[in-house]
Design a protein around this motif. Structure first.
Motif, PDB file in Angstrom:
ATOM      1  N   VAL A 147     -51.671 -28.091   7.897  1.00 47.94           N
ATOM      2  CA  VAL A 147     -50.517 -27.139   7.577  1.00 47.94           C
ATOM      3  C   VAL A 147     -50.175 -26.250   9.096  1.00 47.94           C
ATOM      4  O   VAL A 147     -51.077 -25.500   9.426  1.00 47.94           O
ATOM      5  CB  VAL A 147     -50.377 -26.215   6.533  1.00 47.94           C
ATOM      6  N   PRO A 148     -49.341 -26.453   9.709  1.00 50.93           N
ATOM      7  CA  PRO A 148     -49.150 -25.690  11.025  1.00 50.93           C
ATOM      8  C   PRO A 148     -49.285 -23.978  10.568  1.00 50.93           C
ATOM      9  O   PRO A 148     -49.022 -23.609   9.633  1.00 50.93           O
ATOM     10  CB  PRO A 148     -47.791 -25.911  11.552  1.00 50.93           C
ATOM     11  N   THR A 149     -50.022 -23.397  11.716  1.00 52.72           N
ATOM     12  CA  THR A 149     -50.438 -21.712  11.328  1.00 52.72           C
ATOM     13  C   THR A 149     -49.072 -21.170  10.869  1.00 52.72           C
ATOM     14  O   THR A 149     -48.807 -20.350  10.169  1.00 52.72           O
ATOM     15  CB  THR A 149     -50.809 -21.350  12.577  1.00 52.72           C
ATOM     16  N   VAL A 150     -47.789 -21.351  11.739  1.00 48.87           N
ATOM     17  CA  VAL A 150     -46.547 -20.751  11.337  1.00 48.87           C
ATOM     18  C   VAL A 150     -46.026 -21.049   9.966  1.00 48.87           C
ATOM     19  O   VAL A 150     -45.397 -20.110   9.203  1.00 48.87           O
ATOM     20  CB  VAL A 150     -45.592 -20.946  12.429  1.00 48.87           C
ATOM     21  N   ILE A 151     -46.274 -22.303   9.300  1.00 47.41           N
ATOM     22  CA  ILE A 151     -45.800 -22.367   8.110  1.00 47.41           C
ATOM     23  C   ILE A 151     -46.701 -21.704   7.196  1.00 47.41           C
ATOM     24  O   ILE A 151     -46.107 -21.149   6.043  1.00 47.41           O
ATOM     25  CB  ILE A 151     -45.903 -24.016   8.123  1.00 47.41           C
ATOM     26  N   GLU A 152     -48.034 -21.781   7.478  1.00 47.21           N
ATOM     27  CA  GLU A 152     -49.034 -21.341   6.522  1.00 47.21           C
ATOM     28  C   GLU A 152     -48.690 -19.649   6.319  1.00 47.21           C
ATOM     29  O   GLU A 152     -48.782 -19.193   5.187  1.00 47.21           O
ATOM     30  CB  GLU A 152     -50.459 -21.499   6.816  1.00 47.21           C
ATOM     31  N   SER A 153     -48.432 -19.013   7.515  1.00 49.34           N
ATOM     32  CA  SER A 153     -48.194 -17.852   7.392  1.00 49.34           C
ATOM     33  C   SER A 153     -46.806 -17.513   6.578  1.00 49.34           C
ATOM     34  O   SER A 153     -46.679 -16.557   5.907  1.00 49.34           O
ATOM     35  CB  SER A 153     -47.928 -17.190   9.034  1.00 49.34           C
ATOM     36  N   ALA A 154     -45.969 -17.877   6.711  1.00 45.34           N
ATOM     37  CA  ALA A 154     -44.542 -18.295   5.967  1.00 45.34           C
ATOM     38  C   ALA A 154     -44.778 -18.287   4.592  1.00 45.34           C
ATOM     39  O   ALA A 154     -44.331 -17.627   3.708  1.00 45.34           O
ATOM     40  CB  ALA A 154     -43.508 -19.026   6.701  1.00 45.34           C
ATOM     41  N   LEU A 155     -45.917 -19.157   4.163  1.00 44.81           N
ATOM     42  CA  LEU A 155     -46.183 -19.328   2.840  1.00 44.81           C
ATOM     43  C   LEU A 155     -46.715 -18.342   2.159  1.00 44.81           C
ATOM     44  O   LEU A 155     -46.499 -17.718   1.000  1.00 44.81           O
ATOM     45  CB  LEU A 155     -47.128 -20.706   2.650  1.00 44.81           C
ATOM     46  N   HIS A 156     -47.752 -17.487   2.983  1.00 46.47           N
ATOM     47  CA  HIS A 156     -48.388 -16.321   2.482  1.00 46.47           C
ATOM     48  C   HIS A 156     -47.333 -15.211   2.196  1.00 46.47           C
ATOM     49  O   HIS A 156     -47.470 -14.610   1.167  1.00 46.47           O
ATOM     50  CB  HIS A 156     -49.531 -16.214   3.255  1.00 46.47           C
ATOM     51  N   GLY A 157     -46.538 -15.238   3.287  1.00 45.55           N
ATOM     52  CA  GLY A 157     -45.620 -14.129   3.191  1.00 45.55           C
ATOM     53  C   GLY A 157     -44.641 -14.279   1.847  1.00 45.55           C
ATOM     54  O   GLY A 157     -44.149 -13.277   1.378  1.00 45.55           O
ATOM     55  N   TYR A 158     -44.182 -15.705   1.760  1.00 40.75           N
ATOM     56  CA  TYR A 158     -43.452 -15.930   0.531  1.00 40.75           C
ATOM     57  C   TYR A 158     -44.028 -15.450  -0.967  1.00 40.75           C
ATOM     58  O   TYR A 158     -43.551 -14.798  -1.802  1.00 40.75           O
ATOM     59  CB  TYR A 158     -43.230 -17.409   0.485  1.00 40.75           C
ATOM     60  N   LEU A 159     -45.581 -15.928  -0.997  1.00 39.65           N
ATOM     61  CA  LEU A 159     -46.040 -15.264  -2.224  1.00 39.65           C
ATOM     62  C   LEU A 159     -46.001 -13.910  -2.329  1.00 39.65           C
ATOM     63  O   LEU A 159     -45.925 -13.319  -3.409  1.00 39.65           O
ATOM     64  CB  LEU A 159     -47.468 -16.096  -2.386  1.00 39.65           C
ATOM     65  N   GLY A 160     -46.510 -13.342  -1.352  1.00 42.02           N
ATOM     66  CA  GLY A 160     -46.580 -11.935  -1.250  1.00 42.02           C
ATOM     67  C   GLY A 160     -45.404 -11.156  -1.398  1.00 42.02           C
ATOM     68  O   GLY A 160     -45.375 -10.084  -2.098  1.00 42.02           O
ATOM     69  N   SER A 161     -44.378 -11.518  -1.307  1.00 42.75           N
ATOM     70  CA  SER A 161     -42.903 -10.776  -1.353  1.00 42.75           C
ATOM     71  C   SER A 161     -42.376 -11.307  -2.716  1.00 42.75           C
ATOM     72  O   SER A 161     -41.386 -10.506  -3.231  1.00 42.75           O
ATOM     73  CB  SER A 161     -41.874 -11.250  -0.257  1.00 42.75           C
TER      74      SER A 161
END
Length: 326
Positions: free
Chosen positions: A254-268
């Motif tokens: 998973v590209p780093t920018v995609i993975e970061s967005a997924l963690h942001g999604y779960l957190g929010s």
């Protein structure tokens, strides 16, 4: 003594079985039950007040007994609807009894502030709205297909004229029929020539079809990410339809920018775990090839090749002392 993990789900749940097996191997106490079994095989007595600021008391199943004070984590999977327990009653009595059970037993189970929920049912209910998901994806910088939510046939025709191919999706799964049998409505291409005033009856979700080279299921558990590329036979619109033996699975980075967005999604979203679906338009190396489709906050993953590793990730989180998150 290790804290107890409560698993709330129906009797037949292979996904939950994976996690319970991993917890058993760690000798973590587990109490599994289905709230719809309320009755002689599921009894409880919960108290508040008289010096108590949190619910206390015991819950007893046919094989287990747990004190709420010992519950450190709740794995809330897919319990049977309360209405199934009272289906033999007249409609008014059935709905009343189900509501009382949901607000009583369910209300206490949703109020264990010292326990970690994976995921809390109220959070799941909020996160299941696809329009909210798609907007959040876009806000986090993920690519989403052009989308229309409408009940207007004119708007639908105009949208179809703007895109080479359009698909229609449901917002929710098909409810069980009167006999309790489940069904499904798959993503499918639509012909704008068939649009008429019948669209006004309810809301519809239309999207421009992405010319995909494959699909990806990304399962995120805490900070751990598991991704599988799914290749279906040519011209398949929805890989869930058809013979799953025809599907090919392979790990994908998973590209780093995609993975970061997924963690942001779960957190929010207040989620600890989620199953994300993407459509790919390339080999997967370029983040622009990843198109976010949806996130199932209570998704199935027991069928994936990396299910054992995912189960261990769940066990890692659930066997850690509750953090008070709810």
């Amino acid at each position: 003594m290790a804290h107890t993990v409560v698993v709330v789900t129906a009797l037949e749940d292979v996904t939950a079985d994976w996690v319970i097996e991993a917890l058993n191997e760690r000798e973590v106490p587990v109490v599994r039950f289905d709230p719809a079994d309320i009755g002689p095989d599921l009894a409880f007595g919960f108290r508040l007040g008289s010096g108590r600021s949190a619910w206390g008391g015991r819950l007893r199943t046919a094989s287990r007994d747990v004190d709420l004070r010992d519950v450190g984590a709740v794995y809330h999977r897919r319990p049977t609807p309360y209405t199934a327990r009272f289906r033999q009653l007249p409609p008014q009595q059935r709905d009343f009894a189900a509501a009382e059970a949901r607000h009583g037993l369910g209300g206490v189970l949703g109020s264990l502030h010292s326990a970690l929920y994976v995921n809390h049912p109220s959070v799941v209910a909020r996160a299941e709205f696809k329009p909210w998901q798609l907007q959040r994806f876009a806000e986090l910088g993920l690519r989403v297909p052009p989308t229309l939510v409408t009940n207007d046939d004119g708007a639908a025709r105009e949208f179809a004229e703007e895109h080479a191919h359009v698909v229609c999706k449901t917002f929710r799964g098909l409810p069980c029929d009167a006999h309790g049998r489940a069904g499904a409505i798959w993503t499918q291409r639509v012909d704008a020539g068939a649009f008429d005033a019948s669209l006004t009856v309810t809301a519809h979700l239309f999207q421009a079809e992405i010319p995909k080279t494959g699909d990806v299921r990304v399962t995120v558990v805490g900070r751990r990410v598991f991704a599988q590329r799914i290749t279906a036979p040519a011209a398949t619109v929805d890989w869930r339809r058809g013979d799953w033996n025809d599907l090919a699975h392979a790990p994908i980075a998973v590209p780093t920018v995609i993975e970061s967005a997924l963690h942001g999604y779960l957190g929010s979203s207040g989620l600890v775990f989620g199953c994300f679906d993407f459509a790919l338009t390339g080999d997967g190396d370029d983040p622009d090839n990843w198109w976010a489709i949806e996130c199932n906050p209570n998704g199935q993953w027991g069928w994936l090749p990396d299910a054992p590793a995912i189960a261990e990730a769940f066990a890692d989180i659930l066997s850690t002392e509750g953090s008070g998150r709810s």
